[in-house]
Design a protein around this motif. Structure first.
Motif, PDB file in Angstrom:
ATOM      1  N   CYS A 240       0.141   3.863   1.084  1.00  0.00           N
ATOM      2  CA  CYS A 240      -0.803   4.720   0.857  1.00  0.00           C
ATOM      3  C   CYS A 240      -1.350   5.399   2.182  1.00  0.00           C
ATOM      4  CB  CYS A 240      -2.108   4.036   0.336  1.00  0.00           C
ATOM      5  SG  CYS A 240      -1.952   3.091  -1.365  1.00  0.00           S
TER       6      CYS A 240
ATOM      7  N   CYS B  62      -4.422  -3.984  -1.761  1.00  0.00           N
ATOM      8  CA  CYS B  62      -4.504  -2.688  -0.871  1.00  0.00           C
ATOM      9  C   CYS B  62      -6.122  -2.234  -1.520  1.00  0.00           C
ATOM     10  CB  CYS B  62      -3.435  -1.652  -1.090  1.00  0.00           C
ATOM     11  SG  CYS B  62      -3.745   0.013  -0.684  1.00  0.00           S
TER      12      CYS B  62
ATOM     13  N   CYS C 140      -4.739   1.139  -3.425  1.00  0.00           N
ATOM     14  CA  CYS C 140      -3.833   0.844  -4.750  1.00  0.00           C
ATOM     15  C   CYS C 140      -4.874   0.120  -5.666  1.00  0.00           C
ATOM     16  CB  CYS C 140      -2.770   0.020  -4.588  1.00  0.00           C
ATOM     17  SG  CYS C 140      -1.383   0.665  -3.282  1.00  0.00           S
TER      18      CYS C 140
HETATM   19 ZN   LIG Z   1      -1.797   1.041  -1.618  1.00  0.00          ZN
END
Ligand SMILES: [Zn+2]
Length: 200
Positions: free
Chosen positions: A134, A172, A175
């Motif tokens: 990301c 995360c 995420c």
């Molecule tokens: Zn992520």
């Protein structure tokens, strides 16, 4: 974290207001940082603390060996790190890309090793942070930054990880965006996740 450490957090689900109600019932002094992506480490002097909240300017790392002082770190994609040692030391770090590149974690471990006269039995917690998939830092060259890997390298430079305990959060912030505020995912939100800890 060691059994002498109390930890709690606020995020999208557990909002800061509710967490502050809990902190009020504890009536312990709280120390927060005016985080500046620096490599400045602040050793807390309990005598200089306000009764309720003290803000330490221009720092991204707090260290204490006093019980019942709440350390706070705020993030939205950067990595919160909490380190404890059974001899009675606690450390809270805000580690983003800049702090990581300035080797903040490595410097914190050096300070803690000196203070505790030890390089083993540390418990290190890497909290929820943006994952490398990301965290694109250059859209032209498609370069990604790996916060976790770079911080693990700094740990390995100072500590033998088989003699210390590293715990990495599986989340995360980008995420798992239903749970955590993410600067990147939520249009540069001003809202933050807060991570609190104290020695009991
Ligand atoms: Zn992520």
């Amino acid at each position: 974290m060691h059994s002498n450490v109390v930890f709690f957090e606020s995020n999208k689900e557990q909002l800061l207001r509710q967490t502050f109600d809990h902190i009020k019932t504890l009536s312990y002094p709280l120390v927060k940082m005016n985080q500046t992506h620096s490599d400045n480490i602040h050793l807390i002097n309990p005598k200089t603390l306000q009764k309720k909240i003290t803000t330490i300017l221009n720092t991204d790392c707090l260290i204490t060996n006093s019980k019942n002082i709440i350390l706070a770190v705020r993030t939205a994609d950067c990595m919160p790190i909490i380190i404890s040692h059974p001899s009675g030391y606690l450390c809270s770090i805000h580690s983003g890309r800049k702090g990581t590149e300035k080797k903040l974690l490595q410097k914190a471990i050096q300070t803690l090793s000196k203070k505790t006269q030890s390089n083993k039995d540390f418990s290190i917690w890497f909290g929820p942070h943006i994952c490398s998939h990301c965290y694109e830092i250059n859209s032209k060259t498609r370069e990604y930054y790996n916060l976790q890997k770079n911080n693990i390298t700094q740990l390995q430079n100072e500590l033998n990880l088989s003699e210390n305990h590293l715990i990495v959060s599986p989340y995360c912030t980008c995420c798992n965006n239903t749970m955590y505020f993410s600067y990147r995912k939520n249009n540069q939100t001003k809202r933050r996740n807060f991570f609190f800890c104290y020695l009991k």
